[in-house]
Design a protein around this motif. Structure first.
Motif, PDB file in Angstrom:
ATOM      1  N   SER A 114       0.807  -1.212   0.000  1.00 51.15           N
ATOM      2  CA  SER A 114       0.000   0.000   0.000  1.00 51.15           C
ATOM      3  C   SER A 114       0.842   1.265   0.000  1.00 51.15           C
ATOM      4  O   SER A 114       0.318   2.373  -0.110  1.00 51.15           O
ATOM      5  CB  SER A 114      -0.924   0.016   1.233  1.00 51.15           C
ATOM      6  OG  SER A 114      -1.780  -1.100   1.248  1.00 51.15           O
ATOM      7  N   SER A 115       2.154   1.120   0.132  1.00 47.36           N
ATOM      8  CA  SER A 115       3.048   2.268   0.175  1.00 47.36           C
ATOM      9  C   SER A 115       2.978   3.066  -1.119  1.00 47.36           C
ATOM     10  O   SER A 115       2.729   2.520  -2.193  1.00 47.36           O
ATOM     11  CB  SER A 115       4.478   1.790   0.419  1.00 47.36           C
ATOM     12  OG  SER A 115       5.419   2.806   0.132  1.00 47.36           O
ATOM     13  N   GLU A 116       3.241   4.350  -1.005  1.00 48.44           N
ATOM     14  CA  GLU A 116       3.224   5.200  -2.207  1.00 48.44           C
ATOM     15  C   GLU A 116       4.352   4.851  -3.161  1.00 48.44           C
ATOM     16  O   GLU A 116       4.325   5.209  -4.330  1.00 48.44           O
ATOM     17  CB  GLU A 116       3.335   6.669  -1.793  1.00 48.44           C
ATOM     18  CG  GLU A 116       4.634   7.027  -1.088  1.00 48.44           C
ATOM     19  CD  GLU A 116       4.718   8.505  -0.733  1.00 48.44           C
ATOM     20  OE1 GLU A 116       5.814   8.937  -0.331  1.00 48.44           O
ATOM     21  OE2 GLU A 116       3.699   9.198  -0.867  1.00 48.44           O
ATOM     22  N   HIS A 117       5.345   4.110  -2.665  1.00 47.98           N
ATOM     23  CA  HIS A 117       6.467   3.716  -3.519  1.00 47.98           C
ATOM     24  C   HIS A 117       6.237   2.361  -4.193  1.00 47.98           C
ATOM     25  O   HIS A 117       7.021   1.972  -5.055  1.00 47.98           O
ATOM     26  CB  HIS A 117       7.753   3.669  -2.688  1.00 47.98           C
ATOM     27  CG  HIS A 117       8.110   4.973  -2.051  1.00 47.98           C
ATOM     28  ND1 HIS A 117       8.458   6.090  -2.784  1.00 47.98           N
ATOM     29  CD2 HIS A 117       8.153   5.356  -0.738  1.00 47.98           C
ATOM     30  CE1 HIS A 117       8.713   7.098  -1.961  1.00 47.98           C
ATOM     31  NE2 HIS A 117       8.535   6.682  -0.721  1.00 47.98           N
ATOM     32  N   ALA A 118       5.203   1.650  -3.791  1.00 47.41           N
ATOM     33  CA  ALA A 118       4.939   0.338  -4.386  1.00 47.41           C
ATOM     34  C   ALA A 118       4.379   0.495  -5.799  1.00 47.41           C
ATOM     35  O   ALA A 118       3.693   1.470  -6.108  1.00 47.41           O
ATOM     36  CB  ALA A 118       3.952  -0.438  -3.512  1.00 47.41           C
TER      37      ALA A 118
END
Length: 378
Positions: free
Chosen positions: A78-82
């Motif tokens: 769910s990370s913005e970097h995923a």
């Protein structure tokens, strides 16, 4: 043409919220607890009777370095970097877990839940330079399984050989590079078949399941243990040309069916073509199926010239005797009868010899290309 390492593997560069992850198969932690885990990360078509209870998940995850908590997977993906992976299904992500870049695949768990720790630990113990390492796994009720692999910078062999955006370009444009890749895959399969503590077959060998590294263009086999740990809704989806005849007829996958698929991949490397093509024939008013295995078999059996059959992007520069021997080995691996195929020990040994002969040829003609090209399109 092959994509950049960032483009070839990630199709969704935009950061996503937890709600967007839920729509892709993940549920928020509040949803997970409020419904007792009945719907969390559940594949829509699952009918498994091997449902995992919350208690069993806690038991099998206790004190195991090879199993992650589902909340770790949820947070990482769910990370913005995923980023969502484009080279696999929509339920696959590139993210960072415990400080390591990882590729996470969501599948449906197959087998006894009490054996997950042992089976995942055996698969994660595998160490070979030509096999993508399984870092661990996570489970979520009722039967979702998340496989966590090391992330490899590069692109799939399929994308390197055939990319519709630029079909005239390939980053593996020398014979030596391709025979090296073939040897890498053979060595990785030999390890899986004879030296791994996990299930001794791969059962998913195809060009899209082989990564070519961005730095030195070496091959790594992906999805090791996925077939053992996960149940697929359909056998080998989208891979008809790689399935051995006996498996198509209902027999279980085996090391010899892996050998068959390897033979097909070897022919792809030499020709650059897909395993099966549908060609329109005006004289019959319809499409004709063209099999890479059958066309190569005719070349060998009738001793035909094969220069026009070899990928023209190799610029007609390859050792003819070695190329013919390599095609013959591939045809041998793809024999219709399983008992007539070599095992991977023999296939890998033959390819090592062919690689040595190819290096001698390249040194002799002074045309030994270094693997310095980028996987990015020109």
């Amino acid at each position: 043409m092959c994509k950049k390492k960032s483009d070839a593997l990630a199709a969704d560069p935009k950061p996503r919220s937890r709600s967007s992850m839920a729509s892709s198969g993940f549920q928020s932690s509040s949803d997970f607890t409020s419904n007792g885990g009945r719907d969390a990360a559940k594949p829509s078509s699952s009918t498994s009777s091997d449902h995992l209870s919350i208690t069993s998940i806690r038991e099998i995850m206790a004190e195991s370095p090879n199993l992650y908590d589902f909340s770790e997977i949820l947070t990482a993906a769910s990370s913005e970097h995923a980023k969502r992976l484009s080279s696999s299904s929509s339920s696959s992500w590139r993210c960072t877990i415990r400080g390591k870049e990882a590729a996470v695949l969501r599948r449906t768990f197959h087998g006894d839940p009490s054996q997950l720790r042992r089976r995942a630990a055996a698969a994660a113990a595998a160490r070979h330079k030509n096999v993508v390492r399984l870092l661990g796994a996570a489970a979520a009720p009722p039967d979702a399984l998340f496989l966590v692999y090391e992330f490899i910078h590069g692109a799939s062999l399929r994308d390197c050989l055939r990319n519709p955006r630029n079909p005239e370009f390939t980053p593996i444009a020398s014979w030596l590079q391709r025979i090296q890749i073939a040897s890498d895959v053979a060595q990785g399969l030999q390890y899986i078949h004879h030296f791994s503590a996990a299930a001794p077959i791969h059962d998913r060998i195809k060009s899209s399941a082989i990564m070519i590294t961005d730095r030195d263009h070496r091959a790594k086999i992906c999805y090791f243990a996925a077939a053992d740990l996960a149940r697929e809704e359909e056998k080998f989806q989208g891979a008809r040309g790689y399935i051995a005849p006996e498996v198509r007829e209902g027999e279980p996958a085996s090391q010899k069916s892996d050998v068959y698929a390897f033979g097909v991949v070897l022919l792809e490397l030499i020709s650059g073509e897909e395993p099966i093509k549908y060609t329109y024939k005006a004289e019959i008013g319809g499409y004709e199926i063209v099999s890479l295995v059958e066309s190569a078999k005719i070349l060998i059996e009738e001793d035909r010239s094969f220069r026009s059959w070899v990928d023209r992007r190799l610029r007609d520069s390859f050792p003819e005797k070695v190329a013919r021997k390599t095609i013959a080995l591939a045809v041998d691996c793809a024999q219709p009868a399983a008992d007539r195929r070599p095992d991977m020990v023999r296939a890998a040994a033959n390819l090592s010899a062919l690689l040595a002969q190819s290096k001698a040829w390249a040194d002799l003609i002074g045309n030994r290309n270094e693997s310095s090209q980028s996987l990015a399109p020109r």
